[in-house]
Design a protein around this motif. Structure first.
Motif, PDB file in Angstrom:
ATOM      1  N   ILE A  81      24.590 -96.496 -23.968  1.00 43.01           N
ATOM      2  CA  ILE A  81      23.493 -96.194 -24.899  1.00 43.01           C
ATOM      3  C   ILE A  81      23.331 -97.226 -26.002  1.00 43.01           C
ATOM      4  CG2 ILE A  81      23.808 -93.721 -24.501  1.00 43.01           C
ATOM      5  CD1 ILE A  81      25.012 -93.523 -27.332  1.00 43.01           C
ATOM      6  N   GLN A 131      19.969 -98.698 -26.351  1.00 43.24           N
ATOM      7  CA  GLN A 131      18.947 -97.755 -26.802  1.00 43.24           C
ATOM      8  C   GLN A 131      19.102 -97.429 -28.278  1.00 43.24           C
ATOM      9  OE1 GLN A 131      18.317 -94.292 -24.253  1.00 43.24           O
ATOM     10  NE2 GLN A 131      18.035 -92.994 -26.042  1.00 43.24           N
ATOM     11  N   THR A 166      22.068 -85.762 -32.115  1.00 41.79           N
ATOM     12  CA  THR A 166      20.938 -86.510 -31.568  1.00 41.79           C
ATOM     13  C   THR A 166      20.442 -85.788 -30.324  1.00 41.79           C
ATOM     14  OG1 THR A 166      20.223 -88.692 -30.781  1.00 41.79           O
ATOM     15  CG2 THR A 166      22.396 -87.942 -30.080  1.00 41.79           C
ATOM     16  N   ASP A 167      19.242 -86.103 -29.899  1.00 43.04           N
ATOM     17  CA  ASP A 167      18.705 -85.496 -28.683  1.00 43.04           C
ATOM     18  C   ASP A 167      19.217 -86.272 -27.476  1.00 43.04           C
ATOM     19  OD1 ASP A 167      17.336 -84.186 -26.748  1.00 43.04           O
ATOM     20  OD2 ASP A 167      15.321 -84.627 -27.494  1.00 43.04           O
ATOM     21  N   ASN A 208      19.178 -85.531 -24.628  1.00 46.24           N
ATOM     22  CA  ASN A 208      18.267 -85.369 -23.502  1.00 46.24           C
ATOM     23  C   ASN A 208      17.481 -86.655 -23.239  1.00 46.24           C
ATOM     24  OD1 ASN A 208      17.514 -83.566 -21.499  1.00 46.24           O
ATOM     25  ND2 ASN A 208      15.693 -82.894 -22.582  1.00 46.24           N
ATOM     26  N   LEU A 209      17.430 -87.528 -24.267  1.00 41.15           N
ATOM     27  CA  LEU A 209      16.703 -88.797 -24.153  1.00 41.15           C
ATOM     28  C   LEU A 209      17.614 -89.955 -23.753  1.00 41.15           C
ATOM     29  CD1 LEU A 209      14.495 -88.486 -27.386  1.00 41.15           C
ATOM     30  CD2 LEU A 209      13.889 -87.843 -25.040  1.00 41.15           C
ATOM     31  N   TRP A 210      18.890 -89.708 -23.604  1.00 41.59           N
ATOM     32  CA  TRP A 210      19.831 -90.745 -23.197  1.00 41.59           C
ATOM     33  C   TRP A 210      19.575 -91.169 -21.743  1.00 41.59           C
ATOM     34  CZ3 TRP A 210      25.335 -88.997 -25.254  1.00 41.59           C
ATOM     35  CH2 TRP A 210      25.372 -89.199 -26.640  1.00 41.59           C
ATOM     36  N   GLN A 226      20.208 -91.695 -17.734  1.00 43.69           N
ATOM     37  CA  GLN A 226      20.704 -90.717 -16.760  1.00 43.69           C
ATOM     38  C   GLN A 226      22.226 -90.776 -16.601  1.00 43.69           C
ATOM     39  OE1 GLN A 226      17.820 -88.459 -16.339  1.00 43.69           O
ATOM     40  NE2 GLN A 226      19.223 -88.237 -14.634  1.00 43.69           N
ATOM     41  N   LYS A 248      23.837 -88.818 -19.369  1.00 43.56           N
ATOM     42  CA  LYS A 248      23.579 -87.379 -19.217  1.00 43.56           C
ATOM     43  C   LYS A 248      24.427 -86.796 -18.088  1.00 43.56           C
ATOM     44  CE  LYS A 248      19.005 -87.591 -18.994  1.00 43.56           C
ATOM     45  NZ  LYS A 248      17.593 -87.106 -18.950  1.00 43.56           N
ATOM     46  N   GLY A 259      17.324 -78.372 -23.664  1.00 46.53           N
ATOM     47  CA  GLY A 259      18.085 -79.424 -24.318  1.00 46.53           C
ATOM     48  C   GLY A 259      18.448 -79.076 -25.742  1.00 46.53           C
ATOM     49  N   SER A 282      15.736 -77.770 -27.997  1.00 48.53           N
ATOM     50  CA  SER A 282      14.925 -76.681 -27.442  1.00 48.53           C
ATOM     51  C   SER A 282      15.716 -75.375 -27.514  1.00 48.53           C
ATOM     52  CB  SER A 282      14.527 -77.002 -26.002  1.00 48.53           C
ATOM     53  OG  SER A 282      13.891 -78.254 -25.916  1.00 48.53           O
TER      54      SER A 282
END
Length: 481
Positions: free
Chosen positions: A290, A293, A320-321, A323-325, A327, A330, A440, A443
């Motif tokens: 990451i 990113q 942090t989210d 979910n945006l990392w 694949q 994740k 996530g 959410s």
């Protein structure tokens, strides 16, 4: 089935819950919140019913293992039903099925939520959500064993209760008497929680936040106390939370060894070494993945460390989210959801000890094909693992996978994508909290149907109680007197 003894235990559970509700009631008084009356009403009813059920000790104290498992399962269900009432009475979570999902998530230290706007909740409700993590972290019945008057019981009541509730493949006694073992475990638990609270306050975190975040960290729960999540806190506070999440994922028996200055026995723990190795490898891999990113090494290392510590210990906090990392990162987190923390900790998941034993047994089975006449045994910490334990773990894995598959299958009727459904079941069954996709870290589980919420609620209870106690409730033979 000794129903009189089970009723006696349930009575003590209600009395304990009534006492615990005094803290959110005090919180409501401090912040002058009207919703505190919901706790007063529930507290009074639970206290009276609990006293009537437990004021007199039963004459028949014969208590078999199945009685212990059923008592634990019913205790957690009753605890959750009563614990959900303040949400419903106050109207802050008006639907009972939503309130039950929320409070089961709290007591099982899952942290999955149906609340879309946490900031809209009153302070006393936020406190209660987080405090349920702390109550359920070490185990409700473990605390009851420390205070309930069962000293003269010779039928194994306390051991059966502890075996049914304690996470992990085996449960041992630290000292000859189970009551003293329960006191030692809770003493360590309370001391570590207090140290964490003090460090957070000294570090500049507000007192209310320090208490609630410490409750979630100690119980490896993870309910967010605001919509912003844990990312609003300074990096040094995130580091403190990361360290303590990992510490609470360690087998508490090892901390007792440290108190006795048995450092060699502490370092001999293969589960601890495997646990720390998995964490270290995961942090390194995610940090590398990451960094492009995120932008810089320091931020990447901080975020990856926090999320790895949060997921493997099944705490569920997020800075942090993720979910945006990418694949790859994740998928590592998804793997950590299944691994879980150590046996005998406040963490959930499959447990590192089970995974270690299964890997060793698999290696032995493969070697036996090459050398069929050789005799190989599985060892943990230099001691032979009995065949019965290996068979028990294998059976656990089969049941675990069956429940996982059926749960994913049925909640798929709601129409969410495969990743969302699979991670939703993984996050609840392993008592983690946030999943991936539509469930996530930013959410909630609010959009699932009543049926799906019921399935996920069962998964949370089954995961926290190691499957068998909840499954026994559906066996007709168990209810025979």
């Amino acid at each position: 089935m000794n129903f009189s003894m089970i009723k006696y235990i349930l009575g003590w559970v209600l009395r304990l819950e009534a006492v615990c509700m005094g803290l959110p009631l005090i919180t409501a008084v401090i912040y002058q919140e009207e919703s505190g009356f919901a706790f007063l009403i529930t507290l009074a009813v639970a206290g009276v019913v609990g006293f009537l059920c437990s004021y007199k000790k039963p004459k028949n104290r014969t208590f078999r293992l199945r009685d212990g498992f059923v008592a634990v399962a019913l205790s957690w269900i009753l605890l959750s039903v009563v614990g959900a009432m303040p949400f419903v009475i106050s109207g802050e979570i008006p639907h009972f099925y939503d309130a039950l999902f929320e409070i089961v998530s709290g007591f099982t230290t899952t942290g999955a939520s149906v609340v879309k706007d946490v900031d809209a909740l009153s302070k006393c409700m936020v406190f209660w959500r987080s405090f349920t993590h702390w109550i359920g972290g070490m185990g409700v019945l473990v605390f009851v064993l420390a205070i309930i008057p069962m000293e003269n019981n010779s039928s194994g009541t306390t051991m059966h209760l502890m075996r049914a509730e304690s996470p992990g493949p085996t449960v041992g006694k630290l000292v000859p008497r189970i009551k003293q073992t329960a006191k030692i475990l809770y003493g360590i638990y309370i001391a570590m929680t207090i140290i964490l609270i003090v460090l957070l306050i000294v570090g500049g975190m507000p007192i209310f936040d320090s208490l609630t975040m410490a409750f979630g960290t100690a119980g490896t729960g993870g309910f967010a106390i605001s919509n912003a999540g844990a990312g609003v806190y300074a990096p040094h506070l995130q580091i403190i939370l990361t360290i303590f999440m990992i510490l609470f994922g360690v087998n508490f028996n090892l901390y007792y060894l440290l108190l006795l200055k048995k450092f060699k026995d502490f370092l001999r723990s293969e589960e601890l070494r495997a646990y720390l190795a998995i964490i270290t490898i995961a942090i390194i891999l995610i940090t590398i993945n990451i960094i492009g990113q995120v932008g810089d090494l320091g931020t990447a290392l901080l975020q990856s460390s926090f999320q790895v510590g949060s997921i493997i210990t099944t705490t569920g906090y997020a800075t942090t989210d993720f979910n945006l990392w990418p694949q790859f990162s994740k998928m590592i987190l998804l793997f950590l959801m299944f691994v879980g923390a150590c046996a005998g900790s406040t963490g959930g998941g499959f447990k590192v000890s089970r995974l270690t034993i299964l890997v060793k047994n698999t290696i032995n089975e493969i070697k036996s094909f090459v050398h069929p006449r050789s005799v190989r045994v599985v060892k943990m910490d230099g001691k032979k693992v009995e065949r019965e334990v290996i068979q028990s773990i294998s059976s656990y894995l089969v049941i675990y996978l069956i429940i996982m598959v059926l749960s994913v299958l049925f909640i798929s009727l709601d129409g969410f994508d495969a990743l969302t459904n699979f991670s939703a079941v993984s996050a609840t069954f392993n008592n983690i909290g946030p999943g991936l996709g539509e469930v996530g870290p930013m959410s909630s589980f609010a959009d699932y149907s009543i049926m799906s919420k019921g399935i996920l609620t069962f998964d949370m209870l089954a995961g926290r109680l190691e499957l068998i106690p909840m499954l026994l409730l559906f066996s007709p033979s168990v209810w025979k007197k």
